[in-house]
Design an enzyme around this catalytic site. Sequence first.
Site, short mmCIF file in Angstrom:
data_model
loop_
_atom_site.label_atom_id
_atom_site.label_comp_id
_atom_site.label_asym_id
_atom_site.label_seq_id
_atom_site.Cartn_x
_atom_site.Cartn_y
_atom_site.Cartn_z
N ARG A 95 25.22 -4.93 -17.03
CA ARG A 95 26.38 -4.68 -16.16
C ARG A 95 27.53 -5.58 -16.59
O ARG A 95 27.35 -6.79 -16.75
CB ARG A 95 26.01 -4.94 -14.69
CG ARG A 95 27.15 -4.81 -13.71
CD ARG A 95 27.53 -3.35 -13.48
NE ARG A 95 28.73 -3.22 -12.70
CZ ARG A 95 28.75 -2.96 -11.40
NH1 ARG A 95 27.64 -2.82 -10.73
NH2 ARG A 95 29.90 -2.83 -10.78
N ARG A 106 28.80 2.58 -15.53
CA ARG A 106 28.05 1.32 -15.47
C ARG A 106 26.60 1.54 -15.83
O ARG A 106 26.07 2.63 -15.63
CB ARG A 106 28.16 0.68 -14.10
CG ARG A 106 27.62 1.56 -13.00
CD ARG A 106 28.10 1.19 -11.64
NE ARG A 106 29.53 1.37 -11.59
CZ ARG A 106 30.29 0.93 -10.62
NH1 ARG A 106 29.78 0.32 -9.60
NH2 ARG A 106 31.58 1.11 -10.64
N ASP A 109 24.09 -0.57 -10.95
CA ASP A 109 24.73 -1.07 -9.74
C ASP A 109 23.64 -1.14 -8.68
O ASP A 109 22.89 -0.16 -8.50
CB ASP A 109 25.85 -0.11 -9.31
CG ASP A 109 26.61 -0.60 -8.10
OD1 ASP A 109 26.87 -1.82 -8.00
OD2 ASP A 109 26.97 0.23 -7.24
N ASP A 111 23.11 -2.02 -4.64
CA ASP A 111 23.75 -2.29 -3.35
C ASP A 111 22.70 -2.53 -2.28
O ASP A 111 21.67 -1.84 -2.24
CB ASP A 111 24.62 -1.10 -2.90
CG ASP A 111 25.87 -0.94 -3.73
OD1 ASP A 111 26.41 -1.96 -4.20
OD2 ASP A 111 26.31 0.21 -3.91
#
Length: 181
Positions: A95, A106, A109, A111
């Site tokens: 990343r 990307r 990711d 979250d």
Amino acid sequence: ESSCYSTRVKETLFLALGGNQDDVAGTFARAVGDIATLPFVTSLRRSSIWRTQPLGSVLDQPWFWNVCLQIDTDHAPNPSDLLALLLEIEDQNGRVRPSAVLWGPRTLDIDMLLWGQRRFRRAGPPKVVVPHPRMHERAFVLAPLMELLGGRVSIPGLPGTLHEHLARALDRPGQAIEQLA
């Protein structure tokens, strides 16, 4: 025991992983493996992989792959420490930060979506907000999350169920989604 861990309380956390660059399946496998070996994880479940079209201003990029993880723990770290661990896993998987383009391509990711029924916000940096502030608008989060939780669950602090939020998200332009595996 490290001071970054909370007292021994059973909790369930939900994370979302997304990516559209390089070997996404390999990146997900490494990231899930890294998360599974964190010292506070007692069990981990993974949703199917979902493929979704890009959102935002950069539509000329590969579609994203997305999964959700359910993590059970009996001594979770505090949210800021967990975010630091997740950012490190993202970095180890290529990343690049900061991206000048919001919602651009990307490798990975990660979250934080839900942390039991808890709600918290820290201004940062890095900023920590749980439940994720836009998860109820994103089919690529809601569909895999429903696999793990079912559709009748609600997001703390928001009216409606996951199923209702997914139906609204799918009515918005740019929310095409398909289950891969």
